[in-house]
Design a protein around this motif. Structure first.
Motif, PDB file in Angstrom:
ATOM      1  N   PHE A   1      -4.548  11.828   3.576  1.00 27.15           N
ATOM      2  CA  PHE A   1      -3.481  11.844   2.708  1.00 27.15           C
ATOM      3  C   PHE A   1      -3.613  10.052   3.103  1.00 27.15           C
ATOM      4  CE2 PHE A   1      -3.072  16.164   3.762  1.00 27.15           C
ATOM      5  CZ  PHE A   1      -3.011  16.906   2.456  1.00 27.15           C
ATOM      6  N   MET A   2      -3.684   9.399   2.356  1.00 30.70           N
ATOM      7  CA  MET A   2      -3.242   8.267   2.404  1.00 30.70           C
ATOM      8  C   MET A   2      -1.871   7.866   1.082  1.00 30.70           C
ATOM      9  SD  MET A   2      -6.906   6.533   2.880  1.00 30.70           S
ATOM     10  CE  MET A   2      -7.381   7.763   1.540  1.00 30.70           C
ATOM     11  N   MET A   3      -1.240   6.599   1.779  1.00 31.58           N
ATOM     12  CA  MET A   3       0.255   6.598   0.957  1.00 31.58           C
ATOM     13  C   MET A   3       0.559   4.694   0.507  1.00 31.58           C
ATOM     14  SD  MET A   3       3.782   8.626  -0.203  1.00 31.58           S
ATOM     15  CE  MET A   3       4.766   7.963   0.667  1.00 31.58           C
ATOM     16  N   GLY A   4       0.850   4.058  -0.055  1.00 27.92           N
ATOM     17  CA  GLY A   4       1.210   2.679  -0.400  1.00 27.92           C
ATOM     18  C   GLY A   4       3.007   3.571   0.368  1.00 27.92           C
ATOM     19  N   GLU A   5       3.759   2.130  -0.424  1.00 26.45           N
ATOM     20  CA  GLU A   5       5.271   2.366  -0.051  1.00 26.45           C
ATOM     21  C   GLU A   5       5.882   2.861  -1.626  1.00 26.45           C
ATOM     22  OE1 GLU A   5       9.062  -0.678  -0.363  1.00 26.45           O
ATOM     23  OE2 GLU A   5       7.158  -1.620  -0.487  1.00 26.45           O
ATOM     24  N   THR A   6       4.768   3.094  -2.564  1.00 32.60           N
ATOM     25  CA  THR A   6       4.516   3.893  -4.446  1.00 32.60           C
ATOM     26  C   THR A   6       3.443   3.861  -4.655  1.00 32.60           C
ATOM     27  OG1 THR A   6       5.061   1.380  -5.094  1.00 32.60           O
ATOM     28  CG2 THR A   6       6.444   2.446  -4.619  1.00 32.60           C
ATOM     29  N   GLY A   7       3.453   4.652  -6.035  1.00 31.53           N
ATOM     30  CA  GLY A   7       1.999   4.832  -6.518  1.00 31.53           C
ATOM     31  C   GLY A   7       1.324   6.584  -5.344  1.00 31.53           C
ATOM     32  N   GLU A   8      -0.020   6.201  -6.225  1.00 31.22           N
ATOM     33  CA  GLU A   8      -0.550   7.164  -6.185  1.00 31.22           C
ATOM     34  C   GLU A   8      -0.581   7.549  -4.210  1.00 31.22           C
ATOM     35  OE1 GLU A   8      -3.542   6.932 -10.008  1.00 31.22           O
ATOM     36  OE2 GLU A   8      -4.301   5.868  -7.784  1.00 31.22           O
ATOM     37  N   ILE A   9      -0.925   8.768  -4.160  1.00 35.21           N
ATOM     38  CA  ILE A   9      -1.811   9.355  -2.561  1.00 35.21           C
ATOM     39  C   ILE A   9      -3.096   9.911  -2.965  1.00 35.21           C
ATOM     40  CG2 ILE A   9      -0.809  11.286  -1.018  1.00 35.21           C
ATOM     41  CD1 ILE A   9       2.163  10.667  -2.276  1.00 35.21           C
ATOM     42  N   ILE A  10      -3.705   9.305  -2.194  1.00 33.14           N
ATOM     43  CA  ILE A  10      -5.110   9.932  -2.096  1.00 33.14           C
ATOM     44  C   ILE A  10      -5.667  11.124  -0.762  1.00 33.14           C
ATOM     45  CG2 ILE A  10      -7.538   9.098  -1.887  1.00 33.14           C
ATOM     46  CD1 ILE A  10      -7.062   6.771  -3.129  1.00 33.14           C
ATOM     47  N   LYS A  11      -6.131  11.917  -1.291  1.00 35.63           N
ATOM     48  CA  LYS A  11      -6.447  12.931  -0.501  1.00 35.63           C
ATOM     49  C   LYS A  11      -7.978  12.715   0.268  1.00 35.63           C
ATOM     50  CE  LYS A  11      -6.472  17.789   1.566  1.00 35.63           C
ATOM     51  NZ  LYS A  11      -6.802  19.160   1.057  1.00 35.63           N
TER      52      LYS A  11
ATOM     53  N   VAL B   1       5.596  -5.171  -2.315  1.00 38.84           N
ATOM     54  CA  VAL B   1       5.410  -3.849  -2.709  1.00 38.84           C
ATOM     55  C   VAL B   1       3.907  -3.226  -2.026  1.00 38.84           C
ATOM     56  CG1 VAL B   1       6.105  -1.413  -4.237  1.00 38.84           C
ATOM     57  CG2 VAL B   1       7.536  -3.525  -3.723  1.00 38.84           C
ATOM     58  N   VAL B   2       3.574  -2.493  -1.634  1.00 41.87           N
ATOM     59  CA  VAL B   2       2.749  -1.844  -1.536  1.00 41.87           C
ATOM     60  C   VAL B   2       2.469  -0.203  -2.674  1.00 41.87           C
ATOM     61  CG1 VAL B   2       0.838  -0.788   0.279  1.00 41.87           C
ATOM     62  CG2 VAL B   2       2.503  -2.784   1.026  1.00 41.87           C
ATOM     63  N   ASP B   3       2.021  -0.935  -3.360  1.00 41.66           N
ATOM     64  CA  ASP B   3       1.946   0.367  -4.540  1.00 41.66           C
ATOM     65  C   ASP B   3       0.821   0.871  -4.786  1.00 41.66           C
ATOM     66  OD1 ASP B   3      -0.050  -1.762  -5.599  1.00 41.66           O
ATOM     67  OD2 ASP B   3       1.399  -1.955  -7.015  1.00 41.66           O
ATOM     68  N   ARG B   4      -0.435   0.780  -3.362  1.00 40.46           N
ATOM     69  CA  ARG B   4      -1.623   1.476  -3.598  1.00 40.46           C
ATOM     70  C   ARG B   4      -1.659   1.916  -2.180  1.00 40.46           C
ATOM     71  NH1 ARG B   4      -2.615  -3.669  -3.738  1.00 40.46           N
ATOM     72  NH2 ARG B   4      -4.576  -4.579  -2.430  1.00 40.46           N
ATOM     73  N   PRO B   5      -2.687   3.263  -1.941  1.00 35.35           N
ATOM     74  CA  PRO B   5      -2.608   3.903  -0.673  1.00 35.35           C
ATOM     75  C   PRO B   5      -2.910   2.835   0.426  1.00 35.35           C
ATOM     76  CG  PRO B   5      -3.590   5.226  -2.493  1.00 35.35           C
ATOM     77  CD  PRO B   5      -3.419   4.304  -3.107  1.00 35.35           C
ATOM     78  N   ALA B   6      -2.757   3.017   1.729  1.00 35.86           N
ATOM     79  CA  ALA B   6      -3.265   2.181   2.560  1.00 35.86           C
ATOM     80  C   ALA B   6      -4.062   2.924   3.561  1.00 35.86           C
ATOM     81  CB  ALA B   6      -2.163   1.791   2.965  1.00 35.86           C
ATOM     82  N   ALA B   7      -5.785   2.909   3.100  1.00 34.75           N
ATOM     83  CA  ALA B   7      -6.553   3.642   4.278  1.00 34.75           C
ATOM     84  C   ALA B   7      -6.672   2.391   5.505  1.00 34.75           C
ATOM     85  CB  ALA B   7      -8.042   2.991   3.339  1.00 34.75           C
ATOM     86  N   PRO B   8      -7.422   3.406   6.353  1.00 38.27           N
ATOM     87  CA  PRO B   8      -7.377   3.222   8.120  1.00 38.27           C
ATOM     88  C   PRO B   8      -8.373   2.000   7.789  1.00 38.27           C
ATOM     89  CG  PRO B   8      -7.608   5.843   7.681  1.00 38.27           C
ATOM     90  CD  PRO B   8      -7.871   5.369   6.495  1.00 38.27           C
ATOM     91  N   CYS B   9      -7.418   1.563   8.701  1.00 41.40           N
ATOM     92  CA  CYS B   9      -9.458  -0.223   9.182  1.00 41.40           C
ATOM     93  C   CYS B   9     -10.305   0.940  10.036  1.00 41.40           C
ATOM     94  CB  CYS B   9      -8.677  -1.134  10.538  1.00 41.40           C
ATOM     95  SG  CYS B   9      -8.041  -0.299  11.794  1.00 41.40           S
ATOM     96  N   GLY B  10     -11.480   0.131   9.982  1.00 46.25           N
ATOM     97  CA  GLY B  10     -12.509   0.286  11.045  1.00 46.25           C
ATOM     98  C   GLY B  10     -12.216   1.442  12.667  1.00 46.25           C
TER      99      GLY B  10
END
Length: 161
Positions: A133-143, A104-113
């Protein structure tokens, strides 16, 4: 010698429900785009949705290849498709979400280089920031308000003069 400290501001939303309605819809579109990911090697599926200034939404999902460098990330699929379908139309925001077959991806996924560089190019081209806006499958969302927040020393065309 000069020592400089760089600080940037970002917003953390505890859940999708905390996002403004329009951003919720964009993220939900990215979640749906994840389903079309072709990720038989990494089992890591990413969806992206780009909101354009004209209200159109363009999606992308990662597309892998047995020759790893030949694949393409969801963010670039969406951004390049937006550029091809709507040349000259400003990108307002980008939603990114990821899931894995293995955990389970529980943290935001950021763009690669590579994706960061591509987003930076579009920000420079349109002379305005793209909200991310970055989100995993669950958890927080970062803007983040701009790609420059997560890539402060971006390479751009000013170096190619």
């Amino acid at each position: 010698m000069k020592k400089v400290k760089s600080v940037f501001e970002y917003i953390i939303f505890n859940s999708l429900n905390e996002l403004p309605i329009g951003n919720q819809e964009l993220m939900n579109t990215a979640v749906k785009a994840r389903e079309s990911a072709y990720a038989p090697y990494s089992n890591f599926k990413v969806g992206a949705a780009v909101l354009l200034e004209n209200g159109k939404v363009v999606i992308g999902s990662n597309q892998e290849n047995a020759s790893y460098p030949s694949g393409l990330c969801a963010e670039r699929v969406a951004i390049f498709q937006a550029g091809a379908l709507y040349p000259g139309v400003r990108i307002d925001s980008l939603a990114i979400t990821a899931t894995s077959v293995n955990y389970v991806v529980d943290r935001p996924a950021a763009p690669c280089g590579n994706c960061r560089q591509s987003i930076a190019e579009y920000e420079q081209k349109q002379k305005s920031s793209i909200s991310i806006f970055m989100m995993g499958e669950t958890g927080e969302i970062i803007k983040c308000n701009s790609l420059s927040d997560i890539l402060p020393f971006a390479f751009d065309n000013s170096f190619l003069k």
